[in-house]
Design a protein around this motif. Structure first.
Motif, PDB file in Angstrom:
ATOM      1  N   ASN A  13       1.254  14.811  -7.434  1.00 47.36           N
ATOM      2  CA  ASN A  13       0.789  13.172  -6.707  1.00 47.36           C
ATOM      3  C   ASN A  13       1.839  13.098  -5.788  1.00 47.36           C
ATOM      4  O   ASN A  13       1.874  11.944  -5.879  1.00 47.36           O
ATOM      5  CB  ASN A  13       1.549  12.633  -8.268  1.00 47.36           C
ATOM      6  N   GLU A  14       1.365  13.665  -4.761  1.00 46.20           N
ATOM      7  CA  GLU A  14       1.460  13.224  -3.786  1.00 46.20           C
ATOM      8  C   GLU A  14       1.288  13.908  -2.207  1.00 46.20           C
ATOM      9  O   GLU A  14       0.466  14.720  -2.553  1.00 46.20           O
ATOM     10  CB  GLU A  14       3.277  13.992  -3.431  1.00 46.20           C
ATOM     11  N   PRO A  27      -1.883   2.943  -0.762  1.00 48.33           N
ATOM     12  CA  PRO A  27      -1.349   3.822  -1.434  1.00 48.33           C
ATOM     13  C   PRO A  27      -1.027   1.822  -2.579  1.00 48.33           C
ATOM     14  O   PRO A  27      -1.415   2.082  -3.577  1.00 48.33           O
ATOM     15  CB  PRO A  27       0.062   2.454  -0.654  1.00 48.33           C
ATOM     16  N   GLU A  28      -2.032   0.311  -2.497  1.00 47.11           N
ATOM     17  CA  GLU A  28      -1.916  -0.545  -3.727  1.00 47.11           C
ATOM     18  C   GLU A  28      -3.137   0.069  -4.289  1.00 47.11           C
ATOM     19  O   GLU A  28      -3.031  -0.467  -5.158  1.00 47.11           O
ATOM     20  CB  GLU A  28      -2.149  -1.232  -3.303  1.00 47.11           C
ATOM     21  N   SER A  31      -2.296   3.014  -6.313  1.00 43.53           N
ATOM     22  CA  SER A  31      -0.956   2.418  -7.541  1.00 43.53           C
ATOM     23  C   SER A  31      -2.101   2.258  -8.571  1.00 43.53           C
ATOM     24  O   SER A  31      -1.751   1.877  -9.823  1.00 43.53           O
ATOM     25  CB  SER A  31       0.051   1.493  -7.109  1.00 43.53           C
ATOM     26  N   SER A 205      -4.464  -3.887 -14.020  1.00 42.08           N
ATOM     27  CA  SER A 205      -3.917  -4.594 -12.406  1.00 42.08           C
ATOM     28  C   SER A 205      -2.786  -5.234 -13.170  1.00 42.08           C
ATOM     29  O   SER A 205      -1.792  -5.299 -12.589  1.00 42.08           O
ATOM     30  CB  SER A 205      -4.601  -4.789 -12.073  1.00 42.08           C
ATOM     31  N   LEU A 208       0.600  -3.645 -13.862  1.00 43.83           N
ATOM     32  CA  LEU A 208       1.306  -3.095 -13.490  1.00 43.83           C
ATOM     33  C   LEU A 208       0.975  -3.243 -12.311  1.00 43.83           C
ATOM     34  O   LEU A 208       2.805  -3.291 -11.702  1.00 43.83           O
ATOM     35  CB  LEU A 208      -0.627  -1.746 -12.667  1.00 43.83           C
TER      36      LEU A 208
END
Ligand code: ADE
Length: 346
Positions: A13-14, A27-28, A31, A205, A208
Motif C-alpha cells: 500500500n505504498e 494523498p487526501e 486516504s 469520509s 475518517l
C-alpha cells in the motif's frame, strides 16, 4: 517515461515511484478511497459483477478477465482498479493513454509485469494508435510481436508476456476503437450516485477525517455534489475549513450553504463553469441548438472539458438535451438560472 508511471504495490500500500500526481493520486483523496470491495458504497451492479469475477478467478487460480470502466470523472473508475488489485493481491501499475507516447513505453511496462499483475490505463481512449496496436496481441495472446528489418528482410519475433490483467478507464467509450473495446471481457459503465449513497459516503469520509457532520449537513452536501463521490469529498473538506474558521466546527445545513456559496456551488451543485455553459447557450445562441465547438469557442474552454466534465451531469438532470443539430437548454435550466418563461418562449 517512468516519470508518468506510478508503480503501486497494493500489498505494501505504498507508492514506489512517481512525480506528477494526478487528481486521483493526491494523498487526501487516496486516504478516503475505500480499499476493499466491502467498503465500497454504490454502483451495486458493477460491484456484484466484480465480486463474481474475482471469486471465480480465485476458484480457478487464474487472473480475472480484462476490465473496461466507462463513465464521467470522479465516479470511482480508478478506485475500483485499486480495489481489484487489493482483492486479488496483485501488483498494480498505473499509467494513462496520453503518457504512453511510443510503443516502447508500453513494451517496457508490459515486459515487467508478473503473472496476475494489473496494468491500469486511465483515459485509455487517448492512447496513440501505434501504442494501441501493441495492446491487441498483449491482451489476447499475452505476447508482443517485434518486427525487425523491412521489406523482404522483415522478420517477426514473438515475445511471451506473463498473464496480466488490463484495466482500462475512459470517459468516452465512443472514441475507443472497436478492436480494443472487444478485447475486454468485462465492460461496465459507472453512473452518478444517488443522494442516499452520497450521504453514506460523506458520513464515511467525515469519520475518517474525524469531523462531525449533522444529518441535514450531509443531505445538503449530497444534493450539491453532482452525483459524484470525488466532489462530495472535496466539498466536505472546504466545509470543514469554513466550519472551523467561521463557526464552531460543527457541520450542518447552514454551514454547508454558507461555505458552498463562497465556493460558487449553488443549490443544485452547479459551478460557475456549469452556469456559464448554460448561459452561453441561452444568451449567445438563443437556447440552442448549438454545436459544442461553438460553445467551447465562446467560453474559451476546451470542448473535451465540456463534454467530459460539464455536460454529463447537466444531461443527467435534464438541464440540457443533445439533438442531432446540437445542444439545447431545457425549461428547467432557464428556470434554475432565473430566466422568465412566457408562452413557451423565453
Ligand atoms: N469514497 C469515494 N468513493 C467512495 C465509494 N464509492 N464508497 C465509499 N467511499 C468512497
Amino acid at each position: 517515461m517512468t516519470d508518468d508511471i506510478l508503480t503501486y504495490t497494493s500489498v505494501k500500500n505504498e507508492m514506489l515511484s512517481g512525480s506528477s500526481l494526478s487528481i486521483d493520486e493526491e494523498p487526501e483523496i487516496l486516504s478516503l478511497r475505500p480499499g476493499s470491495i466491502s467498503d465500497y458504497i454504490g454502483q451495486s451492479e458493477v460491484v456484484e459483477t466484480l465480486k463474481i469475477a474475482i471469486e471465480a478467478a480465485k476458484l480457478r487460480s487464474e487472473p480475472i478477465d480484462h476490465v473496461l470502466f466507462h463513465g464521467p470523472p470522479g465516479l470511482g473508475k480508478t478506485t475500483l482498479a485499486h480495489i481489484i488489485a487489493n482483492e486479488t493481491g496483485a501488483n498494480l501499475t498505473v499509467t494513462s493513454g496520453p503518457a504512453l507516447e511510443k510503443g516502447g513505453d508500453l513494451i517496457g511496462i508490459l515486459t515487467h509485469l508478473e503473472e496476475g499483475d494489473i496494468l491500469f490505463i486511465d483515459e485509455i481512449h487517448r492512447t496513440p494508435k501505434v501504442v494501441e496496436e501493441f495492446l491487441y496481441p498483449a491482451m489476447e495472446d499475452f505476447a508482443i510481436d517485434f518486427v525487425f528489418d523491412k521489406g523482404v528482410n522483415a522478420r517477426s519475433h514473438r515475445y511471451r508476456l506473463k498473464r496480466f490483467v488490463l484495466i482500462g478507464a475512459t470517459t468516452r467509450v465512443g472514441l475507443l476503437s472497436a478492436p480494443l473495446r472487444e478485447r475486454f471481457g468485462i465492460f461496465r459503465t459507472l453512473d452518478f450516485y444517488s443522494e442516499p449513497e452520497l450521504v453514506e459516503i460523506a458520513r464515511r469520509s467525515a469519520q475518517l477525517l474525524k469531523i462531525e457532520v449533522e444529518e441535514d449537513g450531509a443531505s445538503e452536501l449530497s444534493r450539491r455534489s453532482r452525483g459524484t463521490p470525488r466532489i462530495i469529498n472535496r466539498l466536505l473538506k472546504r466545509v470543514r475549513d469554513y466550519a472551523q474558521v467561521r463557526g464552531d466546527g460543527l457541520i450542518n445545513k447552514n454551514t454547508v450553504q454558507e461555505a458552498l456559496a463562497l465556493e460558487g456551488v449553488d443549490n443544485k451543485g452547479l459551478t460557475n463553469l456549469d452556469r456559464r455553459y448554460i448561459k452561453t447557450i441561452i444568451d449567445f445562441y438563443k437556447g440552442g441548438p448549438v454545436g459544442i465547438e461553438a460553445i467551447a469557442a465562446t467560453l474559451q474552454e476546451e470542448s473535451d472539458t465540456l463534454v467530459d466534465v460539464v455536460e454529463p451531469f447537466l444531461l443527467k438532470i435534464g438541464f440540457i438535451v443533445r439533438t442531432s443539430s446540437g445542444r439545447k437548454a431545457s425549461e428547467e435550466a432557464y428556470r434554475h438560472l432565473g430566466y422568465h418563461i412566457r408562452n413557451g418562449s423565453h
